[in-house]
Write an enzyme that holds these catalytic residues in place. Structure first.
Site, mmCIF file in Angstrom:
data_model
loop_
_atom_site.group_PDB
_atom_site.id
_atom_site.type_symbol
_atom_site.label_atom_id
_atom_site.label_comp_id
_atom_site.label_asym_id
_atom_site.label_seq_id
_atom_site.Cartn_x
_atom_site.Cartn_y
_atom_site.Cartn_z
ATOM 1 N N TYR A 1 43.357 31.057 32.562
ATOM 2 C CA TYR A 1 43.146 32.467 32.191
ATOM 3 C C TYR A 1 43.733 32.750 30.951
ATOM 4 O O TYR A 1 43.431 33.419 30.293
ATOM 5 C CB TYR A 1 43.711 33.166 33.165
ATOM 6 C CG TYR A 1 43.048 33.337 34.661
ATOM 7 C CD1 TYR A 1 41.770 34.328 34.465
ATOM 8 C CD2 TYR A 1 43.129 32.696 35.642
ATOM 9 C CE1 TYR A 1 40.932 34.481 35.686
ATOM 10 C CE2 TYR A 1 42.258 32.948 36.681
ATOM 11 C CZ TYR A 1 41.371 33.603 36.705
ATOM 12 O OH TYR A 1 40.513 33.642 37.966
ATOM 13 N N ARG B 1 42.914 51.821 47.638
ATOM 14 C CA ARG B 1 42.511 51.396 46.325
ATOM 15 C C ARG B 1 41.556 52.841 46.012
ATOM 16 O O ARG B 1 41.544 52.930 44.620
ATOM 17 C CB ARG B 1 41.509 50.425 46.411
ATOM 18 C CG ARG B 1 42.158 49.078 46.077
ATOM 19 C CD ARG B 1 42.512 48.749 44.739
ATOM 20 N NE ARG B 1 41.594 48.383 43.678
ATOM 21 C CZ ARG B 1 41.069 48.857 42.817
ATOM 22 N NH1 ARG B 1 41.318 50.165 42.710
ATOM 23 N NH2 ARG B 1 40.138 48.228 42.186
ATOM 24 N N ARG C 1 38.863 43.539 49.500
ATOM 25 C CA ARG C 1 37.823 44.663 49.670
ATOM 26 C C ARG C 1 36.937 44.712 50.742
ATOM 27 O O ARG C 1 36.444 45.671 51.105
ATOM 28 C CB ARG C 1 37.183 44.624 48.352
ATOM 29 C CG ARG C 1 37.690 45.475 47.245
ATOM 30 C CD ARG C 1 36.892 45.695 45.913
ATOM 31 N NE ARG C 1 37.139 44.323 45.099
ATOM 32 C CZ ARG C 1 36.366 44.275 44.044
ATOM 33 N NH1 ARG C 1 35.472 44.910 43.480
ATOM 34 N NH2 ARG C 1 36.437 43.028 43.465
HETATM 35 O O1 1CP Z 1 45.757 38.865 50.722
HETATM 36 C C1 1CP Z 1 45.522 38.396 49.600
HETATM 37 O O2 1CP Z 1 45.660 37.088 49.432
HETATM 38 C C2 1CP Z 1 45.569 39.237 48.281
HETATM 39 C C3 1CP Z 1 46.674 38.595 47.221
HETATM 40 C C4 1CP Z 1 45.762 38.045 46.112
HETATM 41 C C5 1CP Z 1 45.876 36.694 46.128
HETATM 42 C C6 1CP Z 1 46.695 35.477 46.964
HETATM 43 C C7 1CP Z 1 45.007 38.561 45.422
HETATM 44 C C8 1CP Z 1 44.527 39.890 45.262
HETATM 45 N N1 1CP Z 1 44.766 37.725 44.246
HETATM 46 C C9 1CP Z 1 44.875 36.399 44.643
HETATM 47 C C10 1CP Z 1 44.936 34.959 43.864
HETATM 48 C C11 1CP Z 1 44.202 34.947 43.035
HETATM 49 N N2 1CP Z 1 43.792 35.724 41.934
HETATM 50 C C12 1CP Z 1 43.348 33.688 42.568
HETATM 51 C C13 1CP Z 1 43.457 32.309 43.607
HETATM 52 C C14 1CP Z 1 42.850 32.714 44.655
HETATM 53 C C15 1CP Z 1 41.297 32.198 44.531
HETATM 54 O O3 1CP Z 1 41.064 31.115 43.974
HETATM 55 O O4 1CP Z 1 40.602 32.947 45.315
HETATM 56 C C16 1CP Z 1 42.711 33.787 41.472
HETATM 57 C C17 1CP Z 1 41.779 32.881 40.937
HETATM 58 C C18 1CP Z 1 42.973 35.392 40.952
HETATM 59 C C19 1CP Z 1 42.274 35.784 39.920
HETATM 60 C C20 1CP Z 1 41.674 37.138 40.344
HETATM 61 N N3 1CP Z 1 42.325 38.433 40.424
HETATM 62 C C21 1CP Z 1 40.248 37.364 40.492
HETATM 63 C C22 1CP Z 1 39.234 36.078 40.767
HETATM 64 C C23 1CP Z 1 38.369 36.402 39.562
HETATM 65 C C24 1CP Z 1 37.638 35.163 38.989
HETATM 66 O O5 1CP Z 1 38.161 34.795 37.969
HETATM 67 O O6 1CP Z 1 36.675 34.919 39.771
HETATM 68 C C25 1CP Z 1 40.112 38.513 40.836
HETATM 69 C C26 1CP Z 1 38.900 39.149 41.337
HETATM 70 C C27 1CP Z 1 41.244 39.399 40.835
HETATM 71 C C28 1CP Z 1 41.696 40.644 41.291
HETATM 72 C C29 1CP Z 1 42.120 40.833 42.716
HETATM 73 N N4 1CP Z 1 43.320 40.115 43.239
HETATM 74 C C30 1CP Z 1 43.471 40.480 44.507
HETATM 75 C C31 1CP Z 1 42.460 41.375 44.884
HETATM 76 C C32 1CP Z 1 42.394 42.048 46.078
HETATM 77 C C33 1CP Z 1 41.674 41.753 43.706
HETATM 78 C C34 1CP Z 1 40.499 42.593 43.836
HETATM 79 C C35 1CP Z 1 40.949 43.876 43.037
HETATM 80 C C36 1CP Z 1 40.279 44.857 43.555
HETATM 81 O O7 1CP Z 1 39.164 45.143 43.134
HETATM 82 O O8 1CP Z 1 40.806 45.873 44.281
#
Ligand code: 1CP
Length: 346
Positions: free
Chosen positions: A153, A41, A32
């Site tokens: 999760y 998005r 984002r």
């Molecule tokens: O460029 C990239 O790396 C994007 C691909 C990617 C990856 C590698 C996304 C997109 N998510 C992840 C991994 C991920 N997802 C992790 C491991 C990395 C970390 O620890 O930061 C985890 C814990 C998640 C779970 C998850 N999905 C969260 C974290 C929430 C929490 O529990 O604190 C969130 C916010 C998501 C949604 C998500 N995933 C990815 C994006 C860009 C988003 C936001 C969605 C949006 O609003 O557009």
């Protein structure tokens, strides 16, 4: 060697070959904070983005174009394979949620092992497009959650502060918990090998929440099952990275995971972490993502300090110590990448 047959810089560094400069990519680099991502998005919700190969590949490639990093990471989420295992996953603004969490042996027994083509064909298609579209000197990275973090999760149903439900299951029904982790590991192997078959040149496992565990529990419940996945990748000769946050208490343990590279956060000095892990492993890290909210000269200074701690040893991959914050100024991310690239010219 001409450009086409060249092995990407990141892959050479993961193999601990001497390289012309330290490669850099950024965890959660497509997200984002990027205007290109926010634009996409506006038209599509997050799940649609993940499940539509052209859109997934586009946002991953946009991030590479915006930052000129050394790798594209598959745009997906660690919860996507869980959906294919039978979990009802939603991604509201407040963060991911699972509406049918795993709480007992019966729930574990009901979980399916996904087929990479039938259930996750959209992931394979996104990876294939990435490899086709990306410059050959840049690497395509695949990923999955490490079994422990994926399971966290599945049991909690959302992110958690104290992991009360997860740790209660671990304590009260350790065999059920192991069975869950075994199944998640099996599903993870299917998922990452599917990515490798589609063209991913390295795989990172995110054990983002393993830092909630005491070292003994880390070894028994997280490390053991991550090892199963890394063993499968080793058989394919694909370099692998294990990331955990808050891992200073069990770095030596992570070094025994079978991963080629250990990714560490900023709470530990990179030089000290590498000594503890052993110089026969590569290391990735480890700038505090919040440093990118400081002025560019301070960002460059702190990047320099991390490069100095690595002492030019082969096998360092520059990265943040955790995902980039959604409010990060893009120019500051670019300043970091320039600082790391220019350091080689010093
Ligand atoms: O460029 C990239 O790396 C994007 C691909 C990617 C990856 C590698 C996304 C997109 N998510 C992840 C991994 C991920 N997802 C992790 C491991 C990395 C970390 O620890 O930061 C985890 C814990 C998640 C779970 C998850 N999905 C969260 C974290 C929430 C929490 O529990 O604190 C969130 C916010 C998501 C949604 C998500 N995933 C990815 C994006 C860009 C988003 C936001 C969605 C949006 O609003 O557009």
């Amino acid at each position: 060697m001409d450009d086409r047959s060249a092995v990407p810089l990141l892959i050479r560094a993961l193999r601990r070959e001497p390289v012309e400069r330290t490669p850099i990519w950024i965890m959660r680099q497509a997200g984002r904070y990027l205007p290109e991502y926010r634009e996409v998005r506006r038209e599509a919700d997050f799940l649609t983005l993940c499940r539509t190969p052209d859109l997934s590949a586009k946002v991953a490639l946009d991030a590479v174009a915006a930052l000129d990093v050394d790798a594209a990471i598959l745009f997906s989420d660690i919860l996507i394979p869980l959906q294919a295992m039978g979990m009802q996953v939603a991604f509201p603004e407040s963060g991911p949620r699972i509406d049918n969490p795993v709480r007992c042996a019966r729930d574990v027994a009901a979980l399916r092992i996904p087929d990479p083509e039938d259930d996750l064909g959209f992931v394979a298609a996104a990876v294939r497009t990435l490899r086709q579209e990306l410059a050959p000197d840049k690497a395509v990275l695949g990923f999955a959650g490490a079994p422990f973090t994926a399971a966290s999760y599945m049991v909690e149903g959302r992110s958690s502060r104290d992991f009360l439900l997860l740790k209660s299951l671990l304590l009260q029904e350790p065999m059920t918990f192991h069975r869950l982790l075994e199944k998640v590991a099996e599903a993870t192997i299917a998922c990452v090998l599917g990515q490798v078959d589609a063209g991913a040149e390295a795989i990172q496992l995110f054990d983002s929440w393993a830092g909630c565990l005491a070292p003994d529990d880390y070894e028994e419940f997280a490390l053991r099952h991550a090892r199963t996945v890394f063993a499968a990748l080793r058989d394919r000769g694909v370099p692998s990275i294990l990331f955990a946050s808050g891992a200073a208490g069990f770095l030596e343990c992570m070094a025994r995971s079978g991963a080629d590279c250990i990714a560490v956060d900023w709470r530990v000095d990179l030089g000290e972490a590498w000594r503890r892990i052993g110089h026969d492993r590569a290391i990735q890290g480890n700038l505090d993502p919040i440093v990118l909210f400081g002025p560019p000269p301070a960002i460059a200074r702190r990047a320099r300090a991390i490069l100095d701690a690595a002492q030019g040893r082969p096998g360092h991959v520059f990265n943040l110590g955790h995902g980039i914050h959604k409010d990060t100024p893009v120019d500051h991310a670019r300043a970091l990448i320039a600082a790391v690239k220019n350091a080689a010219a010093r």
